[in-house]
Enzyme design. Structure first.
Site, mmCIF file in Angstrom:
data_model
loop_
_atom_site.group_PDB
_atom_site.id
_atom_site.type_symbol
_atom_site.label_atom_id
_atom_site.label_comp_id
_atom_site.label_asym_id
_atom_site.label_seq_id
_atom_site.Cartn_x
_atom_site.Cartn_y
_atom_site.Cartn_z
ATOM 1 N N LYS A 183 0.846 -1.195 0.000
ATOM 2 C CA LYS A 183 0.000 0.000 0.000
ATOM 3 C C LYS A 183 0.883 1.246 0.000
ATOM 4 O O LYS A 183 1.506 1.586 0.995
ATOM 5 C CB LYS A 183 -0.925 0.057 1.211
ATOM 6 C CG LYS A 183 -1.985 1.138 1.003
ATOM 7 C CD LYS A 183 -2.510 1.796 2.266
ATOM 8 C CE LYS A 183 -1.836 3.069 2.671
ATOM 9 N NZ LYS A 183 -1.979 4.228 1.793
ATOM 10 N N GLY A 236 7.289 6.005 7.395
ATOM 11 C CA GLY A 236 6.445 7.192 7.365
ATOM 12 C C GLY A 236 6.553 7.941 8.670
ATOM 13 O O GLY A 236 7.589 7.899 9.332
ATOM 14 N N SER A 237 5.457 8.587 9.048
ATOM 15 C CA SER A 237 5.537 9.482 10.199
ATOM 16 C C SER A 237 5.611 8.696 11.495
ATOM 17 O O SER A 237 5.178 7.554 11.610
ATOM 18 C CB SER A 237 4.328 10.414 10.225
ATOM 19 O OG SER A 237 3.201 9.712 10.714
ATOM 20 N N THR A 239 3.961 9.354 14.253
ATOM 21 C CA THR A 239 2.653 9.088 14.864
ATOM 22 C C THR A 239 2.029 7.827 14.273
ATOM 23 O O THR A 239 1.572 6.944 15.003
ATOM 24 C CB THR A 239 1.688 10.261 14.582
ATOM 25 O OG1 THR A 239 2.459 11.450 14.449
ATOM 26 C CG2 THR A 239 0.642 10.404 15.645
ATOM 27 N N VAL A 240 1.990 7.756 12.939
ATOM 28 C CA VAL A 240 1.365 6.594 12.299
ATOM 29 C C VAL A 240 2.167 5.337 12.620
ATOM 30 O O VAL A 240 1.610 4.289 12.968
ATOM 31 C CB VAL A 240 1.240 6.813 10.774
ATOM 32 C CG1 VAL A 240 0.717 5.564 10.094
ATOM 33 C CG2 VAL A 240 0.333 7.999 10.479
ATOM 34 N N GLY A 241 3.489 5.435 12.543
ATOM 35 C CA GLY A 241 4.352 4.276 12.794
ATOM 36 C C GLY A 241 4.161 3.718 14.202
ATOM 37 O O GLY A 241 4.070 2.501 14.386
ATOM 38 N N GLU A 258 10.078 2.513 10.194
ATOM 39 C CA GLU A 258 11.109 3.540 10.011
ATOM 40 C C GLU A 258 10.396 4.869 10.054
ATOM 41 O O GLU A 258 9.514 5.125 9.233
ATOM 42 C CB GLU A 258 11.798 3.382 8.654
ATOM 43 C CG GLU A 258 12.652 2.142 8.521
ATOM 44 C CD GLU A 258 13.877 2.156 9.402
ATOM 45 O OE1 GLU A 258 14.266 3.237 9.920
ATOM 46 O OE2 GLU A 258 14.448 1.071 9.615
ATOM 47 N N CYS A 292 13.709 11.409 5.637
ATOM 48 C CA CYS A 292 13.860 11.187 7.077
ATOM 49 C C CYS A 292 15.324 11.315 7.471
ATOM 50 O O CYS A 292 15.637 11.494 8.635
ATOM 51 C CB CYS A 292 13.293 9.835 7.483
ATOM 52 S SG CYS A 292 14.059 8.486 6.620
ATOM 53 N N GLU A 393 10.781 17.082 13.886
ATOM 54 C CA GLU A 393 11.027 16.855 12.464
ATOM 55 C C GLU A 393 10.138 17.801 11.651
ATOM 56 O O GLU A 393 8.927 17.826 11.834
ATOM 57 C CB GLU A 393 10.721 15.411 12.098
ATOM 58 C CG GLU A 393 11.011 15.127 10.631
ATOM 59 C CD GLU A 393 10.889 13.646 10.301
ATOM 60 O OE1 GLU A 393 9.845 13.064 10.580
ATOM 61 O OE2 GLU A 393 11.868 13.099 9.734
HETATM 62 C C1 UN1 Z 1 18.202 8.585 1.708
HETATM 63 O O1 UN1 Z 1 18.630 9.406 2.517
HETATM 64 O O2 UN1 Z 1 18.580 8.599 0.536
HETATM 65 O O3 UN1 Z 1 12.095 8.054 4.132
HETATM 66 C C2 UN1 Z 1 17.258 7.515 2.102
HETATM 67 C C3 UN1 Z 1 13.271 8.378 4.126
HETATM 68 C C4 UN1 Z 1 14.305 7.329 4.407
HETATM 69 C C5 UN1 Z 1 15.172 7.034 3.245
HETATM 70 C C6 UN1 Z 1 16.281 7.984 3.113
HETATM 71 N N1 UN1 Z 1 13.642 6.115 4.836
HETATM 72 O O4 UN1 Z 1 13.590 9.525 3.904
#
Ligand code: UN1
Length: 491
Positions: A183, A236-237, A239-241, A258, A292, A393
């Site tokens: 998804k 993703g975020s 909160t959701v994670g 992540e 991220c 963030e």
């Molecule tokens: C990167 O820095 O090239 O969602 C990868 C993101 C990370 C992946 C970063 N999981 O931004």
């Protein structure tokens, strides 16, 4: 956006369940718009509900035994076939990516090339999915382990890396013998769909990979809650994670999340300042800061803070913001209105908390950029470590410069956040660099290199609130997608 403004002939994209492209059960759809120009409609995607998610999960269950029975090298060959197709279609996939996500075409091409590497790397893993043999306490006993797939896994992927992240979850999941429900984020589903098409063309058996679009609150919630889904990998975020982790682990499933980062670059007095500026700009501004791993704090030793800031601001002033399709563009739009509001909200908070705005600070409203979600590359100076712009963030092109007395304070400030994904130091002093590598609370450590970027052959992931579960990428990626069976054989 009002329906009346939509052209009538836009493309409708379907879900892919049990090897068929199908409409959602309720027939609802949502629009995918170009964030650089919201008048440009990419198409409509299925606004799936929980029943659609249930169908996708059922199809994946149905296909599980057959896929698992295929040899791991055979599964790897299929991935290698998909890599060749993605390579062949790289230009088209990248154009679609820029159109729906906004990053520059050069970035989109590089990201698509990375997906090719990921499929190739994990194709090879099909020949290496090894367990171990160990000596036994007992004679005439063979003691060994094998890896088995989990069964059905759900992959919930973000919009900011619409090809690399689906690839780096799909490839290890599939080569390990799992069947999948994918998804993608609703803001950029076309690129994931293109990857699904590549795998379909490569000959993946029906039901092994199922693709459904729709809201995270509905489809994502079903994937997390459904007991037939043995593992969920999410990016993703925060909160959701955290919600997904709680739901999946609460029912005994495996979850890998992540989430955010608040990644620092430490600049010591002996640093090559031009290099420090270079990697700060790269980390903070490219991809519009929507990674991220983005650099959001430059923690600079007092003695060089003035000189670093002067050089940084000179470079920031030259950044070309625009449509990612235009060859000169360096920074594209933010993904949508809500992200624009969030970023502007943080910029306002930074001003109110007493940080000094040194560059940027606003939405770009000059035509034609007023048709998209463009924000100026922004730099704050005189930032204190506890301000919200230095703690939370932002996910936008906003860099906070924090001056510190020396190495000790730099480490303390760098570690003073909830997150621990990536961190960088600029110095020529090898002892300082190594001490930084020891003491920094981050899963990814960079010495004289930017906080962003991830090579496929090494693990990727963070500490603290950034990640839960085992690492992605590298050989350890299969740890999440497999379970180990220990066999005692007496002969
Ligand atoms: C990167 O820095 O090239 O969602 C990868 C993101 C990370 C992946 C970063 N999981 O931004």
């Amino acid at each position: 956006m009002a329906l009346g403004l939509m052209p009538m002939s836009e493309e409708v994209y379907r879900n892919f369940i049990a090897g068929e492209w199908v409409d959602s059960a309720a027939g609802e759809t949502f629009f995918n718009l170009n964030p650089a120009d919201t008048g440009d409609v990419i198409g409509r995607f299925q606004d799936s509900n929980r029943a659609d998610a249930g169908h996708a999960i059922a199809a994946a269950r149905e296909a599980a035994a057959g896929w698992r029975a295929l040899s791991a090298p055979g599964r790897g060959r299929l991935l290698a076939g998909a890599a060749r197709i993605i390579e062949r279609d790289l230009g088209l996939i990248a154009q679609g990516l820029t159109r729906e996500e906004g990053k520059t075409l050069a970035e989109a091409k590089a990201e698509t090339a990375r997906a090719v590497q990921i499929f190739d790397y994990f194709a090879g893993e099909g020949r290496r999915l090894s367990g171990e043999t160990t000596p036994s306490e007992f004679g005439r006993t063979l003691l060994y382990t094998v890896r088995e797939p989990l069964g059905v896994v759900a992959l919930i992927t973000p919009w900011n890396f619409p090809v690399a992240i689906p690839a780096w979850k799909l490839a290890p999941a599939l080569v390990s013998g799992n069947t999948v429900v994918l998804k993608p984020a609703s803001a950029a589903p076309l690129t994931a769909l293109n990857i699904v098409r590549a795998l379909e063309e490569a000959g993946l058996p029906a039901g092994v990979l199922n693709f459904i679009t729709g809201s995270g609150a509905v489809v994502g919630a079903e994937l997390a809650a459904n007991a037939a889904v043995a593992g969920v990998s999410f990016t993703g975020s925060d909160t959701v994670g955290s919600g997904i982790y709680a739901c999946v682990s609460g029912r005994g499933g495996k979850a890998q999340c992540e989430m955010g980062g608040k990644n620092p670059v430490i600049v010591l007095e002996d640093a090559d300042l031009d290099k420090a500026v270079d990697l700060s700009i790269n980390g903070a501004m490219w991809s519009t800061g929507q990674k991220c791993t983005a650099t959001s704090r430059a923690i600079v030793q007092q003695d060089v803070a003035g000189e670093f800031t002067d050089r940084l601001l000179k470079r920031v002033a030259t950044i070309k913001v625009g449509n990612g399709m235009d060859p000169g563009t360096q920074v594209g739009p933010l993904i949508d209105k809500s992200q624009l509001d969030t970023v502007i909200g943080y910029i306002d908070a930074g001003r109110q908390e007493g940080a000094k705005l040194a560059a940027g600070g606003g939405r770009i409203t000059a035509a034609p950029l007023d048709r998209g979600f463009f924000v100026e590359p922004t730099v704050f100076v005189d930032v204190k470590a506890d301000m919200s712009i230095a703690q939370e963030e932002i996910f936008g092109p906003v860099l906070s410069v924090i001056a510190v007395s020396g190495f000790e304070e730099a480490i303390q400030v760098a570690n003073s956040v909830r997150f621990g994904l990536s961190a960088s130091i600029c110095t020529r002093d090898i002892s300082r660099a190594m001490e930084f590598a020891d003491r920094i609370e981050a899963g990814l450590v960079h010495i004289n290199s930017p906080t962003v970027g991830a090579e496929v052959q090494v693990p990727f992931g963070g500490m603290k609130a950034s990640s839960t579960g085992t690492r992605e990428q590298g050989r350890v990626a299969v740890d999440f997608y497999t379970q180990i069976k220990t066999v005692y054989l007496e002969y």
